[in-house]
Design a protein around this motif. Structure first.
Motif, PDB file in Angstrom:
ATOM      1  N   MET A   1      35.608  80.112  46.411  1.00  0.00           N
ATOM      2  CA  MET A   1      35.813  80.728  47.693  1.00  0.00           C
ATOM      3  C   MET A   1      34.538  81.400  48.199  1.00  0.00           C
ATOM      4  SD  MET A   1      39.127  82.780  48.550  1.00  0.00           S
ATOM      5  CE  MET A   1      39.529  83.339  50.122  1.00  0.00           C
ATOM      6  N   SER A   2      33.805  81.991  47.302  1.00  0.00           N
ATOM      7  CA  SER A   2      32.560  82.630  47.723  1.00  0.00           C
ATOM      8  C   SER A   2      31.503  81.583  48.079  1.00  0.00           C
ATOM      9  CB  SER A   2      32.044  83.564  46.640  1.00  0.00           C
ATOM     10  OG  SER A   2      31.677  82.825  45.493  1.00  0.00           O
ATOM     11  N   ALA A   3      31.546  80.425  47.422  1.00  0.00           N
ATOM     12  CA  ALA A   3      30.593  79.362  47.744  1.00  0.00           C
ATOM     13  C   ALA A   3      30.840  78.847  49.156  1.00  0.00           C
ATOM     14  CB  ALA A   3      30.703  78.222  46.736  1.00  0.00           C
ATOM     15  N   SER A   4      32.102  78.765  49.550  1.00  0.00           N
ATOM     16  CA  SER A   4      32.444  78.308  50.888  1.00  0.00           C
ATOM     17  C   SER A   4      31.936  79.284  51.945  1.00  0.00           C
ATOM     18  CB  SER A   4      33.957  78.134  51.019  1.00  0.00           C
ATOM     19  OG  SER A   4      34.302  77.808  52.326  1.00  0.00           O
ATOM     20  N   SER A   5      32.084  80.561  51.703  1.00  0.00           N
ATOM     21  CA  SER A   5      31.612  81.547  52.676  1.00  0.00           C
ATOM     22  C   SER A   5      30.090  81.560  52.744  1.00  0.00           C
ATOM     23  CB  SER A   5      32.148  82.941  52.336  1.00  0.00           C
ATOM     24  OG  SER A   5      31.621  83.378  51.109  1.00  0.00           O
ATOM     25  N   GLU A   6      29.421  81.281  51.620  1.00  0.00           N
ATOM     26  CA  GLU A   6      27.961  81.204  51.634  1.00  0.00           C
ATOM     27  C   GLU A   6      27.484  80.035  52.479  1.00  0.00           C
ATOM     28  OE1 GLU A   6      26.480  81.088  47.654  1.00  0.00           O
ATOM     29  OE2 GLU A   6      27.435  82.990  47.116  1.00  0.00           O
ATOM     30  N   ILE A   7      28.183  78.898  52.380  1.00  0.00           N
ATOM     31  CA  ILE A   7      27.821  77.728  53.180  1.00  0.00           C
ATOM     32  C   ILE A   7      28.020  78.031  54.658  1.00  0.00           C
ATOM     33  CG2 ILE A   7      28.466  75.356  53.722  1.00  0.00           C
ATOM     34  CD1 ILE A   7      29.075  74.990  50.735  1.00  0.00           C
ATOM     35  N   LYS A   8      29.126  78.695  55.014  1.00  0.00           N
ATOM     36  CA  LYS A   8      29.379  79.038  56.407  1.00  0.00           C
ATOM     37  C   LYS A   8      28.319  79.997  56.934  1.00  0.00           C
ATOM     38  CE  LYS A   8      34.329  78.259  56.455  1.00  0.00           C
ATOM     39  NZ  LYS A   8      35.654  78.863  56.569  1.00  0.00           N
ATOM     40  N   ASP A   9      27.922  80.965  56.113  1.00  0.00           N
ATOM     41  CA  ASP A   9      26.878  81.900  56.532  1.00  0.00           C
ATOM     42  C   ASP A   9      25.554  81.175  56.748  1.00  0.00           C
ATOM     43  OD1 ASP A   9      28.617  84.023  56.472  1.00  0.00           O
ATOM     44  OD2 ASP A   9      28.042  84.659  54.435  1.00  0.00           O
ATOM     45  N   GLU A  10      25.259  80.198  55.865  1.00  0.00           N
ATOM     46  CA  GLU A  10      24.021  79.435  55.997  1.00  0.00           C
ATOM     47  C   GLU A  10      24.045  78.622  57.288  1.00  0.00           C
ATOM     48  OE1 GLU A  10      21.956  75.588  53.953  1.00  0.00           O
ATOM     49  OE2 GLU A  10      23.010  76.984  52.629  1.00  0.00           O
ATOM     50  N   ARG A  11      25.181  77.975  57.590  1.00  0.00           N
ATOM     51  CA  ARG A  11      25.301  77.194  58.815  1.00  0.00           C
ATOM     52  C   ARG A  11      25.168  78.078  60.048  1.00  0.00           C
ATOM     53  NH1 ARG A  11      30.544  74.105  57.941  1.00  0.00           N
ATOM     54  NH2 ARG A  11      29.934  73.229  55.983  1.00  0.00           N
ATOM     55  N   LYS A  12      25.801  79.242  59.997  1.00  0.00           N
ATOM     56  CA  LYS A  12      25.774  80.137  61.148  1.00  0.00           C
ATOM     57  C   LYS A  12      24.341  80.569  61.456  1.00  0.00           C
ATOM     58  CE  LYS A  12      29.170  82.953  62.031  1.00  0.00           C
ATOM     59  NZ  LYS A  12      30.110  84.066  61.974  1.00  0.00           N
ATOM     60  N   SER A  13      23.571  80.912  60.430  1.00  0.00           N
ATOM     61  CA  SER A  13      22.193  81.338  60.677  1.00  0.00           C
ATOM     62  C   SER A  13      21.327  80.161  61.095  1.00  0.00           C
ATOM     63  CB  SER A  13      21.617  82.007  59.432  1.00  0.00           C
ATOM     64  OG  SER A  13      21.515  81.074  58.379  1.00  0.00           O
ATOM     65  N   ARG A  14      21.662  78.964  60.628  1.00  0.00           N
ATOM     66  CA  ARG A  14      20.855  77.795  60.940  1.00  0.00           C
ATOM     67  C   ARG A  14      21.098  77.303  62.369  1.00  0.00           C
ATOM     68  NH1 ARG A  14      21.484  72.446  57.399  1.00  0.00           N
ATOM     69  NH2 ARG A  14      20.636  70.982  58.887  1.00  0.00           N
ATOM     70  N   TYR A  15      22.366  77.282  62.792  1.00  0.00           N
ATOM     71  CA  TYR A  15      22.697  76.755  64.111  1.00  0.00           C
ATOM     72  C   TYR A  15      22.974  77.847  65.134  1.00  0.00           C
ATOM     73  CZ  TYR A  15      23.095  72.353  61.686  1.00  0.00           C
ATOM     74  OH  TYR A  15      22.828  71.250  60.948  1.00  0.00           O
ATOM     75  N   GLY A  16      23.073  79.083  64.698  1.00  0.00           N
ATOM     76  CA  GLY A  16      23.332  80.175  65.616  1.00  0.00           C
ATOM     77  C   GLY A  16      22.038  80.825  66.035  1.00  0.00           C
ATOM     78  N   GLY A  17      22.150  82.040  66.480  1.00  0.00           N
ATOM     79  CA  GLY A  17      20.961  82.765  66.897  1.00  0.00           C
ATOM     80  C   GLY A  17      20.745  82.640  68.379  1.00  0.00           C
ATOM     81  N   GLY A  18      19.702  83.237  68.838  1.00  0.00           N
ATOM     82  CA  GLY A  18      19.424  83.221  70.262  1.00  0.00           C
ATOM     83  C   GLY A  18      20.311  84.205  71.003  1.00  0.00           C
ATOM     84  N   PRO A  19      20.062  84.397  72.282  1.00  0.00           N
ATOM     85  CA  PRO A  19      20.804  85.391  73.038  1.00  0.00           C
ATOM     86  C   PRO A  19      22.289  85.068  73.218  1.00  0.00           C
ATOM     87  CG  PRO A  19      19.261  84.230  74.446  1.00  0.00           C
ATOM     88  CD  PRO A  19      19.013  83.781  73.054  1.00  0.00           C
ATOM     89  N   HIS A  20      22.663  83.792  73.177  1.00  0.00           N
ATOM     90  CA  HIS A  20      24.058  83.406  73.382  1.00  0.00           C
ATOM     91  C   HIS A  20      24.671  82.768  72.142  1.00  0.00           C
ATOM     92  CE1 HIS A  20      23.947  84.329  77.643  1.00  0.00           C
ATOM     93  NE2 HIS A  20      22.749  83.771  77.680  1.00  0.00           N
ATOM     94  N   GLY A  21      24.001  82.843  71.014  1.00  0.00           N
ATOM     95  CA  GLY A  21      24.508  82.232  69.790  1.00  0.00           C
ATOM     96  C   GLY A  21      24.451  80.718  69.809  1.00  0.00           C
ATOM     97  N   LEU A  22      23.570  80.144  70.604  1.00  0.00           N
ATOM     98  CA  LEU A  22      23.463  78.689  70.742  1.00  0.00           C
ATOM     99  C   LEU A  22      22.262  78.115  70.017  1.00  0.00           C
ATOM    100  CD1 LEU A  22      24.267  78.552  74.544  1.00  0.00           C
ATOM    101  CD2 LEU A  22      25.800  77.995  72.659  1.00  0.00           C
ATOM    102  N   GLY A  23      21.561  78.921  69.285  1.00  0.00           N
ATOM    103  CA  GLY A  23      20.380  78.464  68.559  1.00  0.00           C
ATOM    104  C   GLY A  23      19.141  79.157  69.070  1.00  0.00           C
ATOM    105  N   ASP A  24      18.097  79.057  68.290  1.00  0.00           N
ATOM    106  CA  ASP A  24      16.830  79.686  68.637  1.00  0.00           C
ATOM    107  C   ASP A  24      16.173  78.919  69.786  1.00  0.00           C
ATOM    108  OD1 ASP A  24      14.479  81.098  68.683  1.00  0.00           O
ATOM    109  OD2 ASP A  24      13.639  80.124  66.897  1.00  0.00           O
ATOM    110  N   PRO A  25      15.956  79.572  70.922  1.00  0.00           N
ATOM    111  CA  PRO A  25      15.338  78.871  72.049  1.00  0.00           C
ATOM    112  C   PRO A  25      13.910  78.423  71.777  1.00  0.00           C
ATOM    113  CG  PRO A  25      16.126  81.048  72.710  1.00  0.00           C
ATOM    114  CD  PRO A  25      16.310  80.928  71.249  1.00  0.00           C
ATOM    115  N   ASP A  26      13.227  79.080  70.863  1.00  0.00           N
ATOM    116  CA  ASP A  26      11.828  78.743  70.589  1.00  0.00           C
ATOM    117  C   ASP A  26      11.658  77.748  69.452  1.00  0.00           C
ATOM    118  OD1 ASP A  26      10.937  80.432  72.624  1.00  0.00           O
ATOM    119  OD2 ASP A  26      11.120  82.173  71.306  1.00  0.00           O
ATOM    120  N   SER A  27      12.763  77.210  68.942  1.00  0.00           N
ATOM    121  CA  SER A  27      12.693  76.215  67.880  1.00  0.00           C
ATOM    122  C   SER A  27      12.420  74.842  68.484  1.00  0.00           C
ATOM    123  CB  SER A  27      14.017  76.182  67.103  1.00  0.00           C
ATOM    124  OG  SER A  27      14.028  75.093  66.215  1.00  0.00           O
ATOM    125  N   TYR A  28      11.419  74.172  67.950  1.00  0.00           N
ATOM    126  CA  TYR A  28      11.083  72.835  68.440  1.00  0.00           C
ATOM    127  C   TYR A  28      11.458  71.749  67.443  1.00  0.00           C
ATOM    128  CZ  TYR A  28       8.676  75.204  72.168  1.00  0.00           C
ATOM    129  OH  TYR A  28       8.400  75.988  73.253  1.00  0.00           O
TER     130      TYR A  28
END
Length: 125
Positions: A1-28
């Motif tokens: 169960m903790s491994a699943s939450s770690e994967i979700k946290d990793e995905r959230k930081s990887r695909y989230g971010g930015g002012p609207h949670g849509l990703g880093d605008p400065d990522s190319y």
């Protein structure tokens, strides 16, 4: 169960971010779907309607005039259109220009959260 939450946290930081949670605008960096599908679609559309517009018009007129036998009678026109399109598909500068255009649109979307409407863009141009 903790491994699943770690994967979700990793995905959230990887695909989230930015002012609207849509990703880093400065990522190319581009995802595989963007490299293999989205960018070639932009190259195809721009080549067809901007760079090969004359060949596209000639082919469309031929198809309208010949009706059912267009696949046979318009071979030279489709060959000309395909030659023009393949020239632009192999032009590295044009592909880079299309990639930069996509990255700019994606950056704007990630900053504002507002999608660009492609139909409005075609009407204006």
């Amino acid at each position: 169960m903790s491994a699943s939450s770690e994967i979700k946290d990793e995905r959230k930081s990887r695909y989230g971010g930015g002012p609207h949670g849509l990703g880093d605008p400065d990522s190319y960096s581009l995802r595989k779907i963007e490299q293999n599908v989205v960018i070639p679609k932009i190259v195809r559309e721009r080549a067809k309607y901007e760079k090969c517009s004359e060949e596209n018009k000639v082919f469309g007129d031929c198809c309208l005039n010949t009706g059912f036998w267009m696949f046979y009678k318009c071979r030279t026109e489709v060959k000309g259109l395909n030659d023009c399109m393949s020239k632009w598909f192999t032009n590295e500068d044009f592909i880079k220009e299309c990639r930069d255009q996509y990255l700019q649109e994606r950056r704007q979307y990630r900053l504002t959260g507002v999608k660009k409407n492609p139909e409005v863009q075609k009407i204006k141009s």
